[in-house]
Each structure stands twice: as C-alpha cells, then as structure tokens.
Design an enzyme around this catalytic site. Structure first.
Site, PDB file in Angstrom:
ATOM      1  N   GLY A 196       5.945   1.526  30.943  1.00  0.00           N
ATOM      2  CA  GLY A 196       5.557   0.439  30.256  1.00  0.00           C
ATOM      3  C   GLY A 196       4.136   0.149  29.772  1.00  0.00           C
ATOM      4  CB  SER A 197       2.496  -2.834  28.455  1.00  0.00           C
ATOM      5  OG  SER A 197       1.326  -3.312  28.135  1.00  0.00           O
ATOM      6  CB  THR A 198      -2.075  -0.034  28.554  1.00  0.00           C
ATOM      7  OG1 THR A 198      -2.013  -1.080  27.218  1.00  0.00           O
ATOM      8  CG2 THR A 198      -1.939   1.248  27.856  1.00  0.00           C
ATOM      9  CB  VAL A 199      -0.783  -5.356  29.567  1.00  0.00           C
ATOM     10  CG1 VAL A 199      -0.986  -6.761  30.509  1.00  0.00           C
ATOM     11  CG2 VAL A 199      -1.231  -5.528  28.342  1.00  0.00           C
ATOM     12  N   GLY A 200      -0.181  -3.259  32.161  1.00  0.00           N
ATOM     13  CA  GLY A 200       0.280  -2.997  33.719  1.00  0.00           C
ATOM     14  C   GLY A 200      -1.053  -2.857  34.812  1.00  0.00           C
TER      15      GLY A 200
END
Length: 131
Positions: free
Chosen positions: A61-65
């Site tokens: 998933g996203s780097t915002v993870g």
C-alpha cells in the site's frame, strides 16, 4: 527456541503473536484509533494488533502507511513488535518513526513454527526472536 533475524528498528517487545500469511496495508487496512484490522478482505479482519507481536510476510500500500503506524504509537494502539519475513520501506519507516521494535529475515520458517497467541519476545537490539 531462539531464532536469528535482521534488525530493522531497535528495542524489545513481547506479547502474544498474531500471525498472517498475507501482507498488510496500514493505510485503510488498520484503524489507528483502535488497532483493529478493518480491511474486510484481510484474514485478520476484526482482530486487534494492539500490544501484539505482529508476524506478517510484509507490507503493502501507500507510503502514508508509515504515518498510520506512527499515529498508532501515539494512540497506544500499536503492536508491541513487528516481525516481517521480508521488510519493505513503508512498515520499516513507520516502525522506526514510532519506536516499535521490528525485525525481518528470520533464520527459521516462523509461519510453520508460530501459532496465534503464543508468547513471543522480539529482541531487536540483539536480532533475536524467542518463544
């Protein structure tokens, strides 16, 4: 038993292990307010990772993870430690930012050795997993 591993984020964590054979996305997959897995397609759906030793193949998933993991630490809903079979930058960065002990590349097949709720210690100072 003691298993060697590579250190990603230093520290020590202990608790019941929560095992998944599927990678986990923290952004949209875990509620940082409760620590529960909210991805309805994930095998851990509805389970809490709060205070657990989380064993997963890796993240997705996203780097915002990374920021979701950091927020979980602030909310006291984070896992006690993370074991990845093969760490990737999203979870590694989140664990380092949040001060969560994290290791990867265990020398033994942990998916074949560990079962949910077994007591596990992650010593990410020495690069050891004990159970």
């Amino acid at each position: 038993m003691e298993v060697d591993c590579r250190v990603i984020s230093r520290g020590k964590g202990r608790g019941p292990v929560l095992v998944s054979t599927e990678p986990l996305s923290f952004l949209g997959g875990v509620d940082p307010g409760t620590g529960r897995v909210i991805d309805q397609k994930h095998p851990l759906h509805g389970r809490s990772i709060r205070g657990k030793v989380l064993l997963i193949p890796g993240g997705k998933g996203s780097t915002v993870g990374s920021y979701v993991i950091f927020q979980m630490a602030k909310n006291e809903t984070a896992p006690a430690a993370i074991i990845c079979l093969n760490a990737e930058p999203i979870i590694a960065t989140g664990a380092i930012m949040a001060g969560i002990p994290m290791v990867d590349r265990p020398s033994e097949d942990l998916l074949g050795l560990l079962e949910d709720s077994m007591e596990v210690e992650v010593d990410a100072d020495e690069g050891k997993i004990r159970f």
